[in-house]
Design a protein around this motif. Structure first.
Motif, PDB file in Angstrom:
ATOM      1  N   PRO A  69       0.829  -1.223   0.000  1.00 24.09           N
ATOM      2  CA  PRO A  69       0.000   0.000   0.000  1.00 24.09           C
ATOM      3  C   PRO A  69       0.854   1.260   0.000  1.00 24.09           C
ATOM      4  O   PRO A  69       1.825   1.386   0.753  1.00 24.09           O
ATOM      5  CB  PRO A  69      -0.801  -0.125   1.309  1.00 24.09           C
ATOM      6  N   GLY A  70       0.509   2.193  -0.851  1.00 21.60           N
ATOM      7  CA  GLY A  70       1.266   3.431  -0.938  1.00 21.60           C
ATOM      8  C   GLY A  70       1.152   4.289   0.317  1.00 21.60           C
ATOM      9  O   GLY A  70       2.018   5.140   0.576  1.00 21.60           O
ATOM     10  N   GLU A  71       0.075   4.080   1.126  1.00 20.89           N
ATOM     11  CA  GLU A  71      -0.092   4.862   2.341  1.00 20.89           C
ATOM     12  C   GLU A  71       1.056   4.650   3.318  1.00 20.89           C
ATOM     13  O   GLU A  71       1.406   5.557   4.097  1.00 20.89           O
ATOM     14  CB  GLU A  71      -1.416   4.505   3.031  1.00 20.89           C
ATOM     15  N   LEU A  72       1.652   3.452   3.309  1.00 23.94           N
ATOM     16  CA  LEU A  72       2.764   3.193   4.216  1.00 23.94           C
ATOM     17  C   LEU A  72       3.958   4.075   3.893  1.00 23.94           C
ATOM     18  O   LEU A  72       4.610   4.632   4.789  1.00 23.94           O
ATOM     19  CB  LEU A  72       3.157   1.713   4.138  1.00 23.94           C
ATOM     20  N   TYR A  73       4.258   4.213   2.606  1.00 23.18           N
ATOM     21  CA  TYR A  73       5.370   5.077   2.202  1.00 23.18           C
ATOM     22  C   TYR A  73       5.056   6.548   2.475  1.00 23.18           C
ATOM     23  O   TYR A  73       5.942   7.318   2.875  1.00 23.18           O
ATOM     24  CB  TYR A  73       5.697   4.865   0.727  1.00 23.18           C
ATOM     25  N   GLU A  74       3.804   6.942   2.265  1.00 20.63           N
ATOM     26  CA  GLU A  74       3.435   8.332   2.520  1.00 20.63           C
ATOM     27  C   GLU A  74       3.567   8.668   3.991  1.00 20.63           C
ATOM     28  O   GLU A  74       4.056   9.750   4.363  1.00 20.63           O
ATOM     29  CB  GLU A  74       2.001   8.574   2.032  1.00 20.63           C
ATOM     30  N   ALA A  75       3.152   7.736   4.853  1.00 23.16           N
ATOM     31  CA  ALA A  75       3.287   7.962   6.291  1.00 23.16           C
ATOM     32  C   ALA A  75       4.756   8.035   6.694  1.00 23.16           C
ATOM     33  O   ALA A  75       5.144   8.849   7.545  1.00 23.16           O
ATOM     34  CB  ALA A  75       2.574   6.858   7.062  1.00 23.16           C
TER      35      ALA A  75
END
Length: 301
Positions: free
Chosen positions: A193-199
């Protein structure tokens, strides 16, 4: 009194029968192929490992073939070479494809072209790839030595020196086979999930921290499976050392277990010794295969 036959029931039975016959026909064909090309050779190898043929007469030899193999100095050298090749291949052939996949995953344009470029060596015939590298390794006009001379570095006897022969084989094998592993890693990376990198970016994490704390944990299973597959594949290496160095290499430095099996069978006419050595390798690889199946089953559960 028999029950009346329903209209169309006969046609339905005929259709179901034909469908099942076709399915079982394909199944039987697959089983026969496996039996003839996979299971029979394994059973035959097991039998040959305990037999010896002399002057056209075959007799049971017990453990004589295994004693012959274990007392051969080439046996231990072949295992050392195989383990060395496996270790170097894990450093290069396991780590490099993963890093290449990480880099490719960062590109937003020309992904299809880059994937094709990485996978292109896999589509080439193995013999052509090996002969290409044999040209690159030529001590006189080879590409690698020309690059070294251009950089004012000493030329190397890539395949003629005990110090560089095995490394040269590993480099060729890595280039030939890294494309498939890279695409598998890339598919696994795109499932994160891209959200992990964004966080992580909001927390100020750099590229290395994101790889260590997100990418590797999220792909731990596929990395473990690929590690086992890499070990199984590299311990059966044959084409690269056989074509690059004639199998033995300088002072036997590239003689692997499978190359030694070939030499026993076709150079020394020791079919029993070849079968015994092959059986030893089979038992070892069976352990890694069992671990691979267990790991895959745990993932499915």
């Amino acid at each position: 009194m028999s029950a009346p036959t329903l209209p169309g029931s006969r046609e339905a039975f005929v259709r179901a029968f034909k469908r099942n016959v076709s399915a079982h026909g394909f199944l039987i064909g697959a089983i026969l192929c496996f039996a003839f090309f996979s299971w029979y050779p394994m059973v035959r190898e097991f039998v040959l490992a305990f037999q010896k043929t002399e002057n056209g007469v075959t007799r049971w030899a017990g453990l004589d073939n295994f004693r012959y193999v274990f007392n051969d100095p080439n046996f231990w050298q072949a295992w050392r070479n195989t383990l060395l090749f496996t270790g170097l291949a894990l450093i290069l052939g396991f780590v490099v494809p993963f890093l290449v996949a990480v880099v490719l995953n960062e590109f937003r344009h020309a992904q299809g072209f880059l994937r094709l470029l990485v996978y292109l060596p896999v589509m080439m015939p193995p013999v052509a790839s090996v002969l290409l590298f044999k040209y690159f390794y030529d001590p006189g006009y080879g590409l690698f030595n020309r690059i070294l001379v251009f950089l004012h570095l000493p030329a190397q006897d890539w395949l003629q020196s005990t110090d560089t022969a095995m490394l040269s084989v590993v480099l060729a094998a890595t280039w030939m086979n890294m494309g498939g592993a890279t695409l598998i890693y890339l598919a696994a990376l795109q499932g994160i999930p891209g959200e992990l990198y964004e966080a992580a970016e909001l927390d100020g994490a750099g590229l290395l921290r994101k790889i260590w704390h997100i990418t590797i944990p999220q792909t731990k299973l596929i990395l473990s499976l690929m590690l086992l597959m890499q070990i199984i594949a590299t311990m059966q290496v044959f084409v690269e050392p056989f074509l690059l160095t004639g199998g033995a290499g300088p002072e036997g430095s590239t003689t692997t277990v499978v190359v030694l099996i070939y030499q026993y069978a076709f150079n020394f006419n020791q079919y029993g010794g070849a079968a015994a050595l092959g059986l030893c390798l089979l038992v070892l690889l069976a352990g890694f295969s069992a671990a691979y199946v267990r790991l895959s089953r745990d993932n499915e559960d």
